[in-house]
Write a protein that holds these residues in place. Structure first.
Motif, PDB file in Angstrom:
ATOM      1  N   GLN A  27       0.836  -1.199   0.000  1.00 27.45           N
ATOM      2  CA  GLN A  27       0.000   0.000   0.000  1.00 27.45           C
ATOM      3  C   GLN A  27       0.870   1.247   0.000  1.00 27.45           C
ATOM      4  O   GLN A  27       0.538   2.233  -0.653  1.00 27.45           O
ATOM      5  CB  GLN A  27      -0.943   0.013   1.209  1.00 27.45           C
ATOM      6  CG  GLN A  27      -2.116  -0.914   1.077  1.00 27.45           C
ATOM      7  CD  GLN A  27      -3.090  -0.788   2.237  1.00 27.45           C
ATOM      8  OE1 GLN A  27      -2.777  -0.204   3.275  1.00 27.45           O
ATOM      9  NE2 GLN A  27      -4.269  -1.341   2.073  1.00 27.45           N
ATOM     10  N   GLN A  28       1.988   1.192   0.714  1.00 24.58           N
ATOM     11  CA  GLN A  28       2.883   2.347   0.756  1.00 24.58           C
ATOM     12  C   GLN A  28       3.493   2.618  -0.617  1.00 24.58           C
ATOM     13  O   GLN A  28       3.614   3.780  -1.020  1.00 24.58           O
ATOM     14  CB  GLN A  28       3.995   2.153   1.799  1.00 24.58           C
ATOM     15  CG  GLN A  28       4.832   3.406   2.011  1.00 24.58           C
ATOM     16  CD  GLN A  28       4.004   4.567   2.549  1.00 24.58           C
ATOM     17  OE1 GLN A  28       3.405   4.460   3.615  1.00 24.58           O
ATOM     18  NE2 GLN A  28       3.977   5.681   1.831  1.00 24.58           N
ATOM     19  N   ASP A  29       3.876   1.560  -1.332  1.00 23.97           N
ATOM     20  CA  ASP A  29       4.407   1.735  -2.692  1.00 23.97           C
ATOM     21  C   ASP A  29       3.379   2.431  -3.579  1.00 23.97           C
ATOM     22  O   ASP A  29       3.705   3.367  -4.313  1.00 23.97           O
ATOM     23  CB  ASP A  29       4.769   0.385  -3.325  1.00 23.97           C
ATOM     24  CG  ASP A  29       5.920  -0.317  -2.646  1.00 23.97           C
ATOM     25  OD1 ASP A  29       6.780   0.361  -2.055  1.00 23.97           O
ATOM     26  OD2 ASP A  29       5.954  -1.565  -2.719  1.00 23.97           O
ATOM     27  N   LEU A  30       2.140   1.945  -3.524  1.00 25.83           N
ATOM     28  CA  LEU A  30       1.080   2.533  -4.341  1.00 25.83           C
ATOM     29  C   LEU A  30       0.826   3.977  -3.930  1.00 25.83           C
ATOM     30  O   LEU A  30       0.655   4.855  -4.786  1.00 25.83           O
ATOM     31  CB  LEU A  30      -0.203   1.705  -4.246  1.00 25.83           C
ATOM     32  CG  LEU A  30      -1.383   2.180  -5.085  1.00 25.83           C
ATOM     33  CD1 LEU A  30      -1.013   2.324  -6.562  1.00 25.83           C
ATOM     34  CD2 LEU A  30      -2.572   1.237  -4.914  1.00 25.83           C
ATOM     35  N   ALA A  31       0.842   4.225  -2.638  1.00 20.67           N
ATOM     36  CA  ALA A  31       0.638   5.592  -2.142  1.00 20.67           C
ATOM     37  C   ALA A  31       1.742   6.516  -2.657  1.00 20.67           C
ATOM     38  O   ALA A  31       1.462   7.618  -3.139  1.00 20.67           O
ATOM     39  CB  ALA A  31       0.604   5.591  -0.619  1.00 20.67           C
ATOM     40  N   ASP A  32       2.967   6.061  -2.574  1.00 18.90           N
ATOM     41  CA  ASP A  32       4.093   6.886  -3.034  1.00 18.90           C
ATOM     42  C   ASP A  32       4.001   7.153  -4.536  1.00 18.90           C
ATOM     43  O   ASP A  32       4.193   8.286  -4.980  1.00 18.90           O
ATOM     44  CB  ASP A  32       5.428   6.204  -2.721  1.00 18.90           C
ATOM     45  CG  ASP A  32       5.727   6.132  -1.234  1.00 18.90           C
ATOM     46  OD1 ASP A  32       5.103   6.874  -0.444  1.00 18.90           O
ATOM     47  OD2 ASP A  32       6.588   5.311  -0.856  1.00 18.90           O
ATOM     48  N   ASP A  33       3.726   6.111  -5.311  1.00 20.94           N
ATOM     49  CA  ASP A  33       3.692   6.246  -6.773  1.00 20.94           C
ATOM     50  C   ASP A  33       2.495   7.065  -7.268  1.00 20.94           C
ATOM     51  O   ASP A  33       2.556   7.666  -8.330  1.00 20.94           O
ATOM     52  CB  ASP A  33       3.688   4.876  -7.441  1.00 20.94           C
ATOM     53  CG  ASP A  33       5.012   4.140  -7.291  1.00 20.94           C
ATOM     54  OD1 ASP A  33       5.984   4.742  -6.774  1.00 20.94           O
ATOM     55  OD2 ASP A  33       5.081   2.963  -7.688  1.00 20.94           O
ATOM     56  N   SER A  34       1.406   7.043  -6.509  1.00 20.28           N
ATOM     57  CA  SER A  34       0.198   7.756  -6.933  1.00 20.28           C
ATOM     58  C   SER A  34       0.042   9.113  -6.251  1.00 20.28           C
ATOM     59  O   SER A  34      -0.868   9.865  -6.580  1.00 20.28           O
ATOM     60  CB  SER A  34      -1.045   6.908  -6.657  1.00 20.28           C
ATOM     61  OG  SER A  34      -1.195   6.681  -5.267  1.00 20.28           O
ATOM     62  N   GLU A  35       0.919   9.395  -5.293  1.00 20.86           N
ATOM     63  CA  GLU A  35       0.845  10.635  -4.505  1.00 20.86           C
ATOM     64  C   GLU A  35      -0.489  10.754  -3.767  1.00 20.86           C
ATOM     65  O   GLU A  35      -1.107  11.809  -3.705  1.00 20.86           O
ATOM     66  CB  GLU A  35       1.124  11.859  -5.376  1.00 20.86           C
ATOM     67  CG  GLU A  35       2.503  11.834  -5.994  1.00 20.86           C
ATOM     68  CD  GLU A  35       2.812  13.031  -6.855  1.00 20.86           C
ATOM     69  OE1 GLU A  35       1.894  13.815  -7.190  1.00 20.86           O
ATOM     70  OE2 GLU A  35       3.995  13.194  -7.209  1.00 20.86           O
ATOM     71  N   ILE A  36      -0.918   9.614  -3.232  1.00 15.65           N
ATOM     72  CA  ILE A  36      -2.124   9.526  -2.407  1.00 15.65           C
ATOM     73  C   ILE A  36      -1.676   8.980  -1.050  1.00 15.65           C
ATOM     74  O   ILE A  36      -0.798   8.110  -0.988  1.00 15.65           O
ATOM     75  CB  ILE A  36      -3.153   8.567  -3.050  1.00 15.65           C
ATOM     76  CG1 ILE A  36      -3.584   9.084  -4.422  1.00 15.65           C
ATOM     77  CG2 ILE A  36      -4.362   8.354  -2.146  1.00 15.65           C
ATOM     78  CD1 ILE A  36      -4.378   8.067  -5.223  1.00 15.65           C
ATOM     79  N   ARG A  37      -2.271   9.453   0.016  1.00 16.53           N
ATOM     80  CA  ARG A  37      -1.896   8.949   1.342  1.00 16.53           C
ATOM     81  C   ARG A  37      -2.184   7.451   1.464  1.00 16.53           C
ATOM     82  O   ARG A  37      -3.177   6.953   0.951  1.00 16.53           O
ATOM     83  CB  ARG A  37      -2.651   9.707   2.431  1.00 16.53           C
ATOM     84  CG  ARG A  37      -2.207  11.152   2.584  1.00 16.53           C
ATOM     85  CD  ARG A  37      -2.887  11.836   3.758  1.00 16.53           C
ATOM     86  NE  ARG A  37      -4.330  11.606   3.808  1.00 16.53           N
ATOM     87  CZ  ARG A  37      -5.242  12.357   3.177  1.00 16.53           C
ATOM     88  NH1 ARG A  37      -4.861  13.384   2.461  1.00 16.53           N
ATOM     89  NH2 ARG A  37      -6.515  12.085   3.291  1.00 16.53           N
TER      90      ARG A  37
END
Length: 76
Positions: A27-37
Motif C-alpha cells: 500500500q505504501q508503494d502505491l501511495a508513493d507512486d500515486s501521490e495519495i496517502r
C-alpha cells in the motif's frame, strides 16, 4: 442488472488490492507512486470511501494500467 453502490465500491476495492498485489506493491508503494496517502489507499481497498475519478486515474497510472482496467472486475 441492478447493483448496489456498496457492492460496486467493495468490488472495486478488492480489484485494486488484487492489481496492487499482482504488481508486488505494498500500500505504501502505491501511495508513493500515486501521490495519495497510504491511509486513503487502505480506505479505498476496504470500501470505506467512494473515491473520485481523479484518484482512480492516479491509481491506474501508478499501477501502469488503463483506467478502464480498474473497472473491469466481476461483481460480488
Amino acid at each position: 442488472m441492478d447493483i448496489s453502490q456498496e457492492t460496486f465500491i467493495a468490488s472495486l476495492g478488492v480489484h485494486i488490492r488484487q492489481l496492487r498485489e499482482k504488481k508486488g506493491m505494498s500500500q505504501q508503494d502505491l501511495a508513493d507512486d500515486s501521490e495519495i496517502r497510504k491511509t486513503q489507499i487502505g480506505r479505498i481497498e476496504r470500501a470505506e470511501i467512494n473515491t473520485t475519478i481523479k484518484t482512480l486515474i492516479k491509481i491506474a497510472n501508478a499501477l501502469d494500467v488503463e483506467p478502464k482496467e480498474l473497472l473491469d472486475f466481476p461483481l460480488k
